[in-house]
Scaffold this active site. Structure first.
Site, PDB file in Angstrom:
ATOM      1  N   LEU A  53      31.660 -49.813   1.847  1.00  9.62           N
ATOM      2  CA  LEU A  53      32.048 -50.163   2.861  1.00  9.62           C
ATOM      3  C   LEU A  53      32.882 -50.817   3.031  1.00  9.62           C
ATOM      4  O   LEU A  53      32.892 -50.902   2.707  1.00  9.62           O
ATOM      5  CB  LEU A  53      31.125 -51.369   2.474  1.00  9.62           C
ATOM      6  N   ASP A  54      33.622 -51.456   3.686  1.00  4.10           N
ATOM      7  CA  ASP A  54      34.609 -52.273   4.383  1.00  4.10           C
ATOM      8  C   ASP A  54      34.892 -52.873   3.214  1.00  4.10           C
ATOM      9  O   ASP A  54      33.853 -54.325   3.119  1.00  4.10           O
ATOM     10  CB  ASP A  54      35.240 -52.089   5.839  1.00  4.10           C
ATOM     11  N   ARG A  55      36.095 -53.676   3.028  1.00  6.54           N
ATOM     12  CA  ARG A  55      35.623 -54.773   2.091  1.00  6.54           C
ATOM     13  C   ARG A  55      35.497 -56.058   3.218  1.00  6.54           C
ATOM     14  O   ARG A  55      34.999 -56.280   2.193  1.00  6.54           O
ATOM     15  CB  ARG A  55      37.570 -55.324   1.637  1.00  6.54           C
TER      16      ARG A  55
END
Length: 228
Positions: A53-55
């Protein structure tokens, strides 16, 4: 303590906070905490991220508890056998439903097929002028990416001119500035809400849901939306 949504002898899923990196990265040298290390220390077990998942994206993050299960689970993600649903708050009033069939370019320049289905759950119009518009319009959408390309949802919603609020890379700078100055919010309003798959070991159907987090809920309140 990380919020554990699902755990058995083979897999564990957490509700990853917005802003937390999955693992150490040379791209984000400012980060001191990572989901992988926090979960490892919390469980006192080795964990392996089965996907990413993106930050700035919150929500369901799945880990395997062995390299063998990790390999099996990653294969399911790569073969698009895992159903993923996300909630996002975007600029403007989106159509009731839409399919986004728009290929995305990899870092090496190669185009990859990318397909996203979404439906609109709610719309709002705030008495907040922005630019030449006397009001500001927003939509709450549920997105179901059929492929797993990097930043796929962020790029797809930007492509249809309904960028995700708080997305600095692919979003709308004016909207992001408005949310920062008026509501002191710079969280990207993208949340991995549901994950469904056939368990790679037990072969049982697994369905995981993640509750919305504080900042997302705060914006829901600003919009006048209730959580069902």
């Amino acid at each position: 303590m990380l919020d554990i949504l699902f755990q058995d002898d083979y897999l564990v899923a957490i509700n990853k906070p917005h802003g937390l990196l999955v693992h150490r990265s040379s791209i984000a040298r400012d980060a001191e905490e990572f989901a992988l290390q926090l979960l490892r220390d919390q469980l006192n077990l080795h964990v392996y991220p089965a996907h990413r998942l993106d930050r700035k994206t919150g929500g369901i993050l799945l880990f395997a508890l062995s390299k063998d299960v990790d390999k099996l689970m990653q294969q399911q993600f790569q073969e698009n056998l895992v159903s993923k649903k996300y909630l996002a708050i975007v600029r403007g009033h989106t159509p009731d439903e839409q399919d986004i069939d728009y290929p995305l370019r990899k870092e090496n320049g190669t185009l990859q097929q990318a397909f996203t289905k979404y439906k609109t759950l709610a719309r709002a119009e705030l008495d907040v002028p922005l630019g030449s518009h006397p009001t500001s319009r927003y939509s709450l959408v549920e997105a179901n990416p059929q492929t797993g390309r990097m930043h796929q949802l962020r790029k797809h919603f930007s492509h249809i001119f309904h960028p995700i609020i708080g997305d600095r890379t692919h979003g709308c700078n004016k909207q992001n500035k408005l949310f920062k100055e008026r509501w002191e919010l710079d969280t990207m309003l993208l949340h991995a809400s549901q994950l469904s798959f056939i368990h790679p070991v037990t072969k049982m159907y697994v369905h995981i849901e993640a509750p919305l987090q504080e900042e997302f809920l705060r914006v829901m309140g600003i919009m006048g939306w209730t959580v069902s």
